[in-house]
Enzyme design. Sequence first.
Site, short mmCIF file in Angstrom:
data_model
loop_
_atom_site.label_atom_id
_atom_site.label_comp_id
_atom_site.label_asym_id
_atom_site.label_seq_id
_atom_site.Cartn_x
_atom_site.Cartn_y
_atom_site.Cartn_z
N ASP A 155 0.86 -1.18 0.00
CA ASP A 155 0.00 0.00 0.00
C ASP A 155 0.90 1.24 0.00
O ASP A 155 0.99 1.97 0.98
CB ASP A 155 -0.91 -0.03 1.23
N SER A 156 1.59 1.44 -1.11
CA SER A 156 2.56 2.53 -1.20
C SER A 156 1.93 3.75 -1.85
O SER A 156 0.83 3.69 -2.41
CB SER A 156 3.76 2.07 -2.03
N THR A 157 2.66 4.86 -1.79
CA THR A 157 2.26 6.02 -2.56
C THR A 157 2.62 5.77 -4.03
O THR A 157 3.14 4.71 -4.39
CB THR A 157 2.95 7.29 -2.05
N ASP A 158 2.36 6.72 -4.90
CA ASP A 158 2.59 6.54 -6.33
C ASP A 158 4.08 6.36 -6.64
O ASP A 158 4.94 6.77 -5.84
CB ASP A 158 2.02 7.73 -7.11
N PRO A 162 10.19 8.90 -3.09
CA PRO A 162 10.64 7.88 -2.14
C PRO A 162 10.08 6.49 -2.39
O PRO A 162 10.71 5.49 -2.04
CB PRO A 162 10.12 8.44 -0.79
#
Length: 377
Positions: A155-158, A162
């Site tokens: 569940d990462s950012t785009d 980073p």
Amino acid sequence: MELWFSEFHTPDVQHSIRVTRHLYSKRSEYQQIDILETPEFGRVLALDGNVMLTERDEFIYDEMITHVPMAVHTGIRDVLVIGAGDGGVVRELTRYDRVERIDLVEMDPMVVEACRTYLPSNACRMDDRRVHIHFENALKFIRRCEAEYDLIIVDSTDPFGPSEGLFTREFYGNCHNALREDGIMVNQQGSPFYAEDAKAMQRSHKNIVKTFPISRVYQAHIPTYAAGYWLFGFASKKYHPIDDLDAQAWSKLNLHTRYYTLYGAPFDSTTSFRPGARFGPPAMRHESFGLETYSPYQDRDLGDCAVFDSGDLELCFGSAEMALADIEARAEEILRDGKFPLLLGGEHLVTLGAVRALARRHPDPVSYTHLTLPTNR
């Protein structure tokens, strides 16, 4: 003076939300963290100016990324969650008694603390005895794991800045090694609508395909994400997301979810009085804008239910059986995705197609709601 929060989806497109209060604003070692109070979407979490979740529609994302793999692989016991410091995915996972361990790897402890304070409905299960929080770099953490997990949720950012390392072939290879022989990995793959996002997601998916023998993509409608259209990746060593879906076993868990799918069946070729029922689906959509959404009997508001309108079917008007087969096939597809089908007719006969799909998936007696709108009132 009104306060508005604006997020750029592309250099030429931005999404704006009116803000009533700026509840939290701090810069951590890794990113800018803001939590806003808004009249339309409730509280909003933004990282580096990008919306991560809103109270109004976060459940769509968290349900879709969690319950799809859980419904396919009924033996999941040990789960690794990468990112998801707000706690929404953890909340959904703790609803399963069979889950014994949830390792949450979150880079930024300030995100977790802010969500504990200002988004308690998301972070409400972070203290569950099965949850172990690791504040460290996910790339380093995953390299130490081998055949340890049944499910990995990324569940990462785009895939920019980073989080870019969480979309590489090396990372997916490490996830493959960290999974047991029948393990599943799911991840968010962003929106395919805008060109730059689409290219990034295609690169990511190609890397997954090269790593896992089974790799598929599924979708959800999330209003506050770019274009409102979001993709998830399903990668597995053994299980196919459709062929191995055990819908009956999952249904017996009696887990209440809130994501519904609407579709129209404009059909009226067997009416005995006069034609016109085929115009029902668009007419009902139009009139629904003037309906009262709050029910005093149930003390619930329809606005709290996420409904994805997948449009109308193109039905064969010369054959009732062919039309029913198409209606049944769409209902079956929706059920396979773990959603609730909402069918707009059309004449009464259209119900038969959806009921056939329900009866096949649930052999035991099932109930459905059939609302009739008389044409003479």
